[in-house]
Design a protein around this motif. Structure first.
Motif, PDB file in Angstrom:
ATOM      1  N   ASP A  84      -6.046  -3.037   1.491  1.00  0.00           N
ATOM      2  CA  ASP A  84      -6.952  -2.146   2.220  1.00  0.00           C
ATOM      3  C   ASP A  84      -8.384  -2.346   2.232  1.00  0.00           C
ATOM      4  OD1 ASP A  84      -6.911   0.269   3.836  1.00  0.00           O
ATOM      5  OD2 ASP A  84      -7.519   1.374   2.078  1.00  0.00           O
TER       6      ASP A  84
ATOM      7  N   GLN B 142      -0.933  10.161  -3.935  1.00  0.00           N
ATOM      8  CA  GLN B 142      -1.044  11.241  -3.323  1.00  0.00           C
ATOM      9  C   GLN B 142       0.372  12.145  -3.391  1.00  0.00           C
ATOM     10  OE1 GLN B 142      -3.887  11.706  -2.643  1.00  0.00           O
ATOM     11  NE2 GLN B 142      -5.035  10.087  -1.742  1.00  0.00           N
TER      12      GLN B 142
ATOM     13  N   LEU C 210      -7.745   4.418   1.630  1.00  0.00           N
ATOM     14  CA  LEU C 210      -7.058   4.534   0.631  1.00  0.00           C
ATOM     15  C   LEU C 210      -7.775   3.861  -0.580  1.00  0.00           C
ATOM     16  CD1 LEU C 210      -4.528   5.496  -1.264  1.00  0.00           C
ATOM     17  CD2 LEU C 210      -3.254   3.355  -0.497  1.00  0.00           C
TER      18      LEU C 210
ATOM     19  N   TRP D  60       0.104   4.637  -2.246  1.00  0.00           N
ATOM     20  CA  TRP D  60      -0.252   5.825  -1.645  1.00  0.00           C
ATOM     21  C   TRP D  60       0.539   6.990  -2.126  1.00  0.00           C
ATOM     22  CZ3 TRP D  60       2.982   8.543   1.947  1.00  0.00           C
ATOM     23  CH2 TRP D  60       2.180   9.707   2.523  1.00  0.00           C
ATOM     24  N   GLN D  61       1.929   6.651  -2.132  1.00  0.00           N
ATOM     25  CA  GLN D  61       2.923   7.638  -2.799  1.00  0.00           C
ATOM     26  C   GLN D  61       2.656   8.061  -4.212  1.00  0.00           C
ATOM     27  OE1 GLN D  61       6.864   6.711  -2.000  1.00  0.00           O
ATOM     28  NE2 GLN D  61       6.634   6.317   0.140  1.00  0.00           N
TER      29      GLN D  61
ATOM     30  N   TYR E 228     -10.718   5.635  -1.673  1.00  0.00           N
ATOM     31  CA  TYR E 228     -10.200   6.852  -2.500  1.00  0.00           C
ATOM     32  C   TYR E 228      -9.957   6.521  -3.826  1.00  0.00           C
ATOM     33  CZ  TYR E 228      -7.701  11.049  -3.830  1.00  0.00           C
ATOM     34  OH  TYR E 228      -7.033  12.225  -4.471  1.00  0.00           O
TER      35      TYR E 228
ATOM     36  N   LEU F 256       0.834  -1.201   0.081  1.00  0.00           N
ATOM     37  CA  LEU F 256       0.049  -0.002   0.032  1.00  0.00           C
ATOM     38  C   LEU F 256       0.759   1.274  -0.104  1.00  0.00           C
ATOM     39  CD1 LEU F 256      -2.738  -1.149   2.397  1.00  0.00           C
ATOM     40  CD2 LEU F 256      -3.134  -0.825  -0.130  1.00  0.00           C
TER      41      LEU F 256
END
Length: 359
Positions: A234, A218, A248, A214-215, A251, A210
């Motif tokens: 997730d 975001q 996450l 995420w990097q 999103y 994850l």
């Protein structure tokens, strides 16, 4: 009427491919021919069928790092303009023969300069090949320029992608082993691309979890996720089948961030243990923006049609499911909205409707 699509019919369906590596889709005989022409040595065999089997066996290791070593041979023979033109032209021909009407094929220009070609010469050779191979075949091929995440040339490649975006380069990508090489190492390139209103995707959530996803989203602002299978980490699924999404995952679904999933390749690299357990089944049920791709057609001995046929057999998908995956991919392509809409309404939906009716 039989709603279970069969492979022969799937091949006739107008399909879309977003995640396919040029150096992972060579014809075995082409590798042998180019090795002889360029003086490349080290091939495990010069028999085309034996070489095909060797690539598949070498890729079936369950390790992304081991999987990547098979590219030593394909990249090794792609070091001249003539070789790059031939490989790109044959790629377009093979995809068209499989019924693909739109494709984005990626490659790393920096890996094809060992005999003196400049980055610009590499790009123009590949673009010329795609144009030659797609001529009169009912396919449109764009390319994504890839930077290697363990190198430090991402800004240079990003600038190259922007420079050629009006003549066939659809966007930018980074690839390579994820562990130890986070996408944030290339933040300056991604910020530059955003300032230039350019499109880019990032390999994330394949060999790492994850944090990589995420990097990519975001911190780096990725338009799409290459693979993204670990988004499943997730999501909690209860015994009754109901799913609870973490922040996450929610999103990614809410923002309709496309997932460039490559089922066969994901099994080879250990991202999933079996196709039945592949996250694509759950993610499709939860209506994530899932797309189906090949990754490396040679190493996985696959095509978009074969990927679809395997999903049909495993999950019982019908023509509507395959159309859903295809429209997802076309919506997510890095070409203008009007062009995407024209292909969806003028080619893809009518093509699937005809096949469904014939079934």
């Amino acid at each position: 009427m039989n709603d279970q699509p069969q492979l022969d019919a799937i091949r006739r369906a107008p399909k879309v491919l977003l995640h396919d590596h040029l150096d992972g889709g060579l014809r075995p005989q082409t590798i042998i021919d180019l090795a002889r022409e360029t003086g490349y040595t080290g091939l495990p065999t010069t028999d085309a069928e034996e070489l095909r089997a060797w690539f598949r066996a070498a890729a079936d290791s369950g390790s992304l790092e081991r999987y990547l070593t098979t590219f030593d041979h394909t990249v090794g023979v792609m070091q001249t303009r003539e070789a790059l033109v031939r490989v790109a032209a044959e790629c377009a021909e093979d995809l068209a023969d499989d019924g693909v009407v739109y494709a984005e094929v990626r490659f790393a220009p920096e890996q094809h300069t060992s005999t003196g070609l400049s980055l610009d010469e590499v790009v123009t050779a590949v673009l010329d090949g795609f144009q030659a191979g797609s001529q009169g075949r009912g396919i449109r091929v764009g390319t994504l320029l890839t930077a290697m995440r363990h190198q430090a040339r991402s800004m240079e490649i990003a600038e190259l992608a922007v420079r050629y975006r009006d003549v066939g380069v659809a966007g930018f990508d980074i690839a390579g082993a994820e562990a130890g090489y986070p996408p944030t190492r290339h933040l300056d390139a991604f910020e530059y691309l955003q300032r230039e209103n350019a499109h880019f995707t990032i390999h994330a959530g394949e060999g790492f979890g994850l944090p990589s996803i995420w990097q990519a989203i975001q911190w780096c602002g990725a338009d799409r996720l290459g693979h993204g299978v670990r988004i499943i980490d997730d999501i909690q699924v209860a015994a009754d089948g109901t799913a609870k999404l973490g922040r996450l995952a929610a999103y990614v679904r809410d923002k309709r961030i496309p997932l460039e999933m490559c089922p066969t390749s994901n099994l080879q690299t250990g991202a999933a243990d079996s196709l039945a357990e592949h996250p694509i089944g759950l993610l499709r049920r939860l209506h994530f923006r899932v797309t189906v791709n090949t990754d490396n057609r040679l190493m996985s001995d696959t095509s978009v049609s074969k990927e679809f046929a395997a999903l049909v057999q495993t999950f019982g998908y019908d023509w509507d499911d395959l159309l859903w995956f295809t429209v997802n991919a076309m919506k997510s392509a890095f070409i203008p909205f009007d062009d995407r809409l024209a292909l969806i309404n003028g080619v893809i939906k009518p093509g699937f409707a005809k096949l469904k009716w014939q079934a």
